[in-house]
Scaffold this motif. Structure first.
Motif, PDB file in Angstrom:
ATOM      1  N   SER A 105       0.828  -1.198   0.000  1.00  0.00           N
ATOM      2  CA  SER A 105       0.000   0.000   0.000  1.00  0.00           C
ATOM      3  C   SER A 105       0.866   1.253   0.000  1.00  0.00           C
ATOM      4  O   SER A 105       1.809   1.361   0.789  1.00  0.00           O
ATOM      5  N   PRO A 106       0.544   2.237  -0.856  1.00  0.00           N
ATOM      6  CA  PRO A 106       1.273   3.512  -0.821  1.00  0.00           C
ATOM      7  C   PRO A 106       1.126   4.227   0.526  1.00  0.00           C
ATOM      8  O   PRO A 106       1.989   4.992   0.922  1.00  0.00           O
ATOM      9  N   VAL A 107       0.025   3.969   1.226  1.00  0.00           N
ATOM     10  CA  VAL A 107      -0.183   4.509   2.574  1.00  0.00           C
ATOM     11  C   VAL A 107      -0.215   3.308   3.518  1.00  0.00           C
ATOM     12  O   VAL A 107      -1.117   2.480   3.453  1.00  0.00           O
ATOM     13  N   HIS A 108       0.779   3.221   4.367  1.00  0.00           N
ATOM     14  CA  HIS A 108       0.917   2.064   5.252  1.00  0.00           C
ATOM     15  C   HIS A 108      -0.186   2.053   6.309  1.00  0.00           C
ATOM     16  O   HIS A 108      -0.519   3.097   6.874  1.00  0.00           O
ATOM     17  N   PRO A 109      -0.751   0.881   6.590  1.00  0.00           N
ATOM     18  CA  PRO A 109      -1.815   0.779   7.604  1.00  0.00           C
ATOM     19  C   PRO A 109      -1.435   1.289   8.987  1.00  0.00           C
ATOM     20  O   PRO A 109      -2.309   1.647   9.769  1.00  0.00           O
ATOM     21  N   SER A 110      -0.169   1.362   9.300  1.00  0.00           N
ATOM     22  CA  SER A 110       0.234   1.820  10.632  1.00  0.00           C
ATOM     23  C   SER A 110       0.293   3.342  10.749  1.00  0.00           C
ATOM     24  O   SER A 110       0.414   3.862  11.858  1.00  0.00           O
ATOM     25  N   GLU A 111       0.203   4.050   9.615  1.00  0.00           N
ATOM     26  CA  GLU A 111       0.208   5.508   9.709  1.00  0.00           C
ATOM     27  C   GLU A 111      -0.992   5.957  10.535  1.00  0.00           C
ATOM     28  O   GLU A 111      -2.100   5.463  10.353  1.00  0.00           O
ATOM     29  N   TYR A 112      -0.765   6.863  11.436  1.00  0.00           N
ATOM     30  CA  TYR A 112      -1.782   7.402  12.347  1.00  0.00           C
ATOM     31  C   TYR A 112      -2.259   6.377  13.372  1.00  0.00           C
ATOM     32  O   TYR A 112      -3.285   6.582  14.010  1.00  0.00           O
ATOM     33  N   SER A 113      -1.528   5.296  13.554  1.00  0.00           N
ATOM     34  CA  SER A 113      -1.961   4.275  14.512  1.00  0.00           C
ATOM     35  C   SER A 113      -1.789   4.736  15.955  1.00  0.00           C
ATOM     36  O   SER A 113      -2.287   4.088  16.869  1.00  0.00           O
ATOM     37  N   ASP A 114      -1.116   5.862  16.158  1.00  0.00           N
ATOM     38  CA  ASP A 114      -0.959   6.362  17.520  1.00  0.00           C
ATOM     39  C   ASP A 114      -2.179   7.157  17.986  1.00  0.00           C
ATOM     40  O   ASP A 114      -2.255   7.554  19.141  1.00  0.00           O
ATOM     41  N   TYR A 115      -3.155   7.351  17.103  1.00  0.00           N
ATOM     42  CA  TYR A 115      -4.403   8.007  17.483  1.00  0.00           C
ATOM     43  C   TYR A 115      -5.420   6.946  17.909  1.00  0.00           C
ATOM     44  O   TYR A 115      -5.492   5.883  17.300  1.00  0.00           O
ATOM     45  N   PRO A 116      -6.239   7.250  18.923  1.00  0.00           N
ATOM     46  CA  PRO A 116      -7.255   6.270  19.331  1.00  0.00           C
ATOM     47  C   PRO A 116      -8.347   6.161  18.259  1.00  0.00           C
ATOM     48  O   PRO A 116      -8.693   7.140  17.596  1.00  0.00           O
ATOM     49  N   ASP A 117      -8.880   4.958  18.114  1.00  0.00           N
ATOM     50  CA  ASP A 117      -9.927   4.716  17.122  1.00  0.00           C
ATOM     51  C   ASP A 117     -11.294   5.075  17.683  1.00  0.00           C
ATOM     52  O   ASP A 117     -11.635   4.689  18.793  1.00  0.00           O
ATOM     53  N   ALA A 118     -12.092   5.771  16.872  1.00  0.00           N
ATOM     54  CA  ALA A 118     -13.501   5.986  17.197  1.00  0.00           C
ATOM     55  C   ALA A 118     -14.326   4.840  16.631  1.00  0.00           C
ATOM     56  O   ALA A 118     -15.384   4.528  17.134  1.00  0.00           O
ATOM     57  N   TRP A 119     -13.830   4.223  15.573  1.00  0.00           N
ATOM     58  CA  TRP A 119     -14.454   3.023  15.009  1.00  0.00           C
ATOM     59  C   TRP A 119     -13.333   2.092  14.588  1.00  0.00           C
ATOM     60  O   TRP A 119     -12.267   2.531  14.194  1.00  0.00           O
ATOM     61  N   GLN A 120     -13.579   0.829  14.720  1.00  0.00           N
ATOM     62  CA  GLN A 120     -12.543  -0.170  14.478  1.00  0.00           C
ATOM     63  C   GLN A 120     -12.494  -0.564  13.011  1.00  0.00           C
ATOM     64  O   GLN A 120     -13.523  -0.793  12.379  1.00  0.00           O
ATOM     65  N   ILE A 121     -11.285  -0.642  12.497  1.00  0.00           N
ATOM     66  CA  ILE A 121     -11.077  -1.132  11.141  1.00  0.00           C
ATOM     67  C   ILE A 121     -11.109  -2.659  11.219  1.00  0.00           C
ATOM     68  O   ILE A 121     -10.326  -3.262  11.946  1.00  0.00           O
ATOM     69  N   PRO A 122     -12.014  -3.305  10.480  1.00  0.00           N
ATOM     70  CA  PRO A 122     -12.119  -4.762  10.572  1.00  0.00           C
ATOM     71  C   PRO A 122     -10.910  -5.476   9.961  1.00  0.00           C
ATOM     72  O   PRO A 122     -10.209  -4.937   9.094  1.00  0.00           O
ATOM     73  N   ALA A 123     -10.711  -6.683  10.402  1.00  0.00           N
ATOM     74  CA  ALA A 123      -9.565  -7.487   9.977  1.00  0.00           C
ATOM     75  C   ALA A 123      -9.506  -7.671   8.461  1.00  0.00           C
ATOM     76  O   ALA A 123      -8.415  -7.782   7.898  1.00  0.00           O
ATOM     77  N   VAL A 124     -10.644  -7.692   7.798  1.00  0.00           N
ATOM     78  CA  VAL A 124     -10.663  -7.894   6.343  1.00  0.00           C
ATOM     79  C   VAL A 124      -9.829  -6.834   5.622  1.00  0.00           C
ATOM     80  O   VAL A 124      -9.253  -7.107   4.572  1.00  0.00           O
ATOM     81  N   MET A 125      -9.726  -5.646   6.192  1.00  0.00           N
ATOM     82  CA  MET A 125      -8.979  -4.573   5.527  1.00  0.00           C
ATOM     83  C   MET A 125      -7.474  -4.789   5.619  1.00  0.00           C
ATOM     84  O   MET A 125      -6.718  -4.244   4.816  1.00  0.00           O
ATOM     85  N   TYR A 126      -7.036  -5.571   6.583  1.00  0.00           N
ATOM     86  CA  TYR A 126      -5.615  -5.864   6.759  1.00  0.00           C
ATOM     87  C   TYR A 126      -5.198  -7.161   6.060  1.00  0.00           C
ATOM     88  O   TYR A 126      -4.015  -7.423   5.897  1.00  0.00           O
ATOM     89  N   ALA A 127      -6.176  -7.965   5.676  1.00  0.00           N
ATOM     90  CA  ALA A 127      -5.884  -9.286   5.111  1.00  0.00           C
ATOM     91  C   ALA A 127      -5.261  -9.179   3.728  1.00  0.00           C
ATOM     92  O   ALA A 127      -5.609  -8.301   2.926  1.00  0.00           O
ATOM     93  N   VAL A 128      -4.345 -10.071   3.458  1.00  0.00           N
ATOM     94  CA  VAL A 128      -3.683 -10.145   2.153  1.00  0.00           C
ATOM     95  C   VAL A 128      -4.662 -10.714   1.129  1.00  0.00           C
ATOM     96  O   VAL A 128      -5.388 -11.670   1.419  1.00  0.00           O
ATOM     97  N   VAL A 129      -4.685 -10.102  -0.053  1.00  0.00           N
ATOM     98  CA  VAL A 129      -5.436 -10.660  -1.178  1.00  0.00           C
ATOM     99  C   VAL A 129      -4.444 -11.539  -1.934  1.00  0.00           C
ATOM    100  O   VAL A 129      -3.428 -11.056  -2.431  1.00  0.00           O
TER     101      VAL A 129
END
Length: 160
Positions: A105-129
């Motif tokens: 991904s051009p934008v890594h999933p860990s960017e902004y991970s230091d901010y608390p989540d108001a809604w959770q990103i489901p596991a499907v978004m992190y899964a490898v295709v």
């Protein structure tokens, strides 16, 4: 619709899965929301491209805002939530392109991970295709995610 929008939409309608993937990876996210919305609505969009669109739209960043508080980016946030829903519901049946959000991904999933989540990103978004096709996102035959001929047509139309 402007001439530029027509050129881009015509390209996206005829584009291969790989060309759409390159467009999502390399396009200018300041002014391409209508084109991304168009792609996201297409059931033949590859799962890899849908996931990459989520990350490129800033899904990780947007997760820190409750939907009612993300007004200045509400359309981006809404599209991110639509991508999640569509992926979870199997809207995108094609999984031909290999995509690992952590590596590709051009934008890594860990960017902004230091901010608390108001809604959770489901596991499907992190899964490898696990598609069989690898798409080179650094192809010199593209500019802003568009093949050079299309990018030139857009540039020329902007001058008119």
């Amino acid at each position: 619709m402007s001439q530029v929008d027509d050129i881009i939409k015509n390209h996206l309608q005829a584009a291969s899965a790989a060309q759409r993937h390159v467009y999502v990876a390399g396009s200018n996210y300041d002014d391409n929301l209508p084109h991304l919305q168009y792609l996201a609505a297409q059931s033949d969009l590859d799962q890899a491209t849908a996931k990459m669109m989520f990350w490129c739209l800033g899904g990780r960043y947007l997760a820190q805002f409750a939907p009612e508080h993300a007004k200045y980016q509400s359309e981006d946030a809404q599209l991110c939530r639509e991508l999640i829903t569509r992926l979870q519901q199997g809207h995108y049946s094609n999984a031909n392109i290999y995509f690992d959000p952590e590596q590709d991904s051009p934008v890594h999933p860990s960017e902004y991970s230091d901010y608390p989540d108001a809604w959770q990103i489901p596991a499907v978004m992190y899964a490898v295709v696990m598609g069989s096709e690898y798409v080179d996102l650094d192809d010199d035959a593209y500019d802003d995610g568009l093949p050079l001929a299309v990018a030139t047509a857009v540039w020329n139309a902007d001058l008119d």
